[in-house]
Enzyme design. Structure first.
Site, PDB file in Angstrom:
ATOM      1  CE  LYS A  67     -11.887   2.556   1.178  1.00  0.00           C
ATOM      2  NZ  LYS A  67     -11.432   3.607   2.117  1.00  0.00           N
TER       3      LYS A  67
ATOM      4  CG  HIS B 218       6.036 -29.381   4.742  1.00  0.00           C
ATOM      5  ND1 HIS B 218       6.574 -30.625   4.495  1.00  0.00           N
ATOM      6  CD2 HIS B 218       6.651 -28.923   5.864  1.00  0.00           C
ATOM      7  CE1 HIS B 218       7.464 -30.917   5.430  1.00  0.00           C
ATOM      8  NE2 HIS B 218       7.533 -29.894   6.269  1.00  0.00           N
TER       9      HIS B 218
ATOM     10  CD  GLU C 230      -3.186   0.723   2.128  1.00  0.00           C
ATOM     11  OE1 GLU C 230      -4.174   0.006   1.838  1.00  0.00           O
ATOM     12  OE2 GLU C 230      -3.040   1.258   3.247  1.00  0.00           O
TER      13      GLU C 230
END
Length: 541
Positions: free
Chosen positions: A506, A377, A346
């Protein structure tokens, strides 16, 4: 600065071909020459391609790139977040020296200390049971409702410092997906639950939607009058907080010069303080302050955030490595990669320079990771043998909190050391073939199988070692990465402290809600969006 970058790039081909095995064999002092420490916090970067010549160029890059000048501008309260005309002073929140910090000519430290004291008083009263719920029962569970910086920091730090929890149980709700809050509410009882609503403006859609669900949960079980006893807020919108029904004495503010992803040190850290207590929260701030002082005063060649940022820039913008893996060998740091993902991506995920021109080359990398040994793994296969070079950053404490499980911690340590060594050394064809023939495989088959067991090595990694994951140590680690992001941002020539990329989605979501609700037509949107709206509407019950 560009000339230095070009000099570095001219060495890139040779650097990528650097044989780290040979470098270590030729220099018995390589580790001591390419590692630095701040007290017990050791940073080993000897397993990167950095050598004396590259280090000199990187130091010159920092000097010519104005990193030190910009650093002082940040600490002194200059509005370096120029797109929003704001100072960047999360460092003031942990300014334990109380040295005056001026914003527009006013010392902010009295206000910082006042909020910290109010947080401490409230936390102590909740922890001791002095402040009770509406029915007179003590608070046993605290649910923080926030998103982004109002969630990632508190979640990460509260989990990381689990051995220091001696307060109410801590829970966190962030996602607007109703499943998130529904699952958390099943774990608690209304009469013993406190909600903290963390939203500076008290308008964040995800947070306020979840807050209303929480309010309904309390009001339905205990009545409207109970709301004031079961809510607190971290906000500056006092009118909206009051309209929600939260007592003004339970509202804790912070300032425009604190960015969300840098806000764990502020009142956003209230759930952490309630969990571990004000004294331990103070030690958390102390650790960060120690790194602030180190960052400001240490020479570049001994300065952990400077070196980490310079090497990060070198990996990204000179060698072209597109990602970095954050690999803490500590299960309690399982959310640290996600926290750094926001902090880094960000901040430095920008395509425009401070001059308003396109960034030349690259800006911030993709940041990701998982705790060890789980990641071994899952995705380490690609780090070891994939076609992309992914710089790895390991973290390990010398001591754990479970002395009875010392052997398990020793296994953890052996694994992290093995991974960094394996990335550096690799395995040659001859070594792979010999391993197979020693087990009885014939030459022809070994020649066929061995290439699949070859590791090129020369894959860069940095390892951090520290004593124990205490509040002080965590504060130090977070501040180290904050300043690393700052250094890289200055070198990328971008503003690391705005986040306009968050806003477009948004805005579009607000416009699409009436379409999803069936109140408006999808006409005017692209055909893909129209098709998806129609498909979802058809499936909706």
């Amino acid at each position: 600065m560009n000339a230095i970058v070009e000099q570095l790039k001219s060495t890139a081909a040779a650097t990528k071909a650097t044989d780290l095995r040979a470098a270590f064999a030729a220099d018995a002092q390589r580790f001591s020459r390419f590692s630095v420490a701040l007290d017990d916090l050791l940073m080993d970067f000897s397993k990167t391609a950095v050598n004396d010549d590259i280090l000199k160029l990187l130091v010159k890059l920092a000097e010519d790139g104005g990193v030190e000048k910009k650093r002082e501008e940040m600490f002194s309260g200059k509005a370096i977040n120029f797109t929003e005309d704001r100072a960047v002073l999360h460092t003031a929140l942990r300014n334990r020296s109380n040295t005056p910090v001026l914003v527009d000519g006013k010392d902010v430290m009295p206000d910082v200390n006042a909020v910290l004291a109010a947080m401490g008083k409230f936390a102590d009263e909740i922890r001791s049971g002095a402040l009770k719920g509406a029915t007179g029962k003590a608070i046993t569970d605290v649910i923080n409702i926030g998103i982004g910086g109002s969630d990632l920091g508190p979640v990460m730090a509260t989990l990381a410092l689990a051995p220091f929890h001696d307060g109410p149980r801590a829970h966190f709700v962030s996602n607007i997906d109703g499943a998130h809050i529904a699952d958390i509410l099943k774990l608690v009882q209304p009469e013993t639950t406190l909600f903290i609503v963390a939203s500076k403006t008290f308008t964040t859609v995800e947070t306020m939607t979840n807050a209303q669900t929480a309010r309904n949960f309390i009001a339905k079980a205990l009545g409207e009058a109970a709301v004031q006893h079961h809510f607190a807020a971290v906000s500056t919108a006092l009118d909206k907080v009051a309209a929600f029904g939260i007592d003004s004495a339970r509202v804790f503010g912070f300032w425009d010069w604190v960015g969300g992803r840098y806000s764990i040190w502020s009142a956003i850290g209230l759930p952490l303080m309630i969990a571990i207590g004000p004294e331990n929260f103070g030690k958390f701030l102390d650790g960060a302050h120690a790194v602030d002082n180190h960052f400001r005063k240490a020479p570049i060649t001994e300065n952990l955030p400077m070196l980490l940022g310079l090497i990060g820039f070198y990996h990204r913008n000179v060698l072209g490595y597109p990602t970095r893996a954050i690999l803490p060998y500590d299960q309690r740091l399982s959310r640290f990669p996600a926290y750094l993902q926001q902090l880094d991506m960000e901040s430095n995920g920008k395509g425009v320079t401070i001059d308003g021109t396109p960034v030349e080359g690259n800006s911030g990398p993709v940041v990701w990771g998982e705790p060890g040994t789980n990641g071994q793994h899952a995705f380490y296969q690609l780090i070891h043998q994939g076609t992309s070079i992914i710089p790895a950053e390991f973290m390990i404490a010398a001591n754990a909190f479970e002395p009875e499980l010392r052997h398990q911690h020793q296994l953890l340590i052996s694994n992290v050391l093995a991974q960094s060594e394996a990335l550096m050394k690799g395995r040659t064809f001859a070594e792979a073939k010999k391993q197979l023939t020693d087990k009885g495989m014939d030459d022809k088959k070994a020649d066929f199988i061995a290439p699949h067991r070859v590791f090129t090595g020369n894959r860069p990694s940095i390892t951090f070692v520290y004593d124990k994951l205490t509040p002080y140590a965590l504060g130090r680690l977070i501040a180290l990465y904050e300043h690393r992001v700052f250094v890289e941002g200055v070198l990328f020539r971008i503003n690391s402290f705005d986040q306009w990329g968050v806003e477009l989605g948004k805005e579009l979501a607000t416009g699409l809600l009436p379409v999803v609700e069936g109140k408006e037509s999808a006409e005017g949107h692209d055909s893909s969006t129209q098709g998806l709206v129609a498909a979802l509407a058809k499936l909706a019950k």
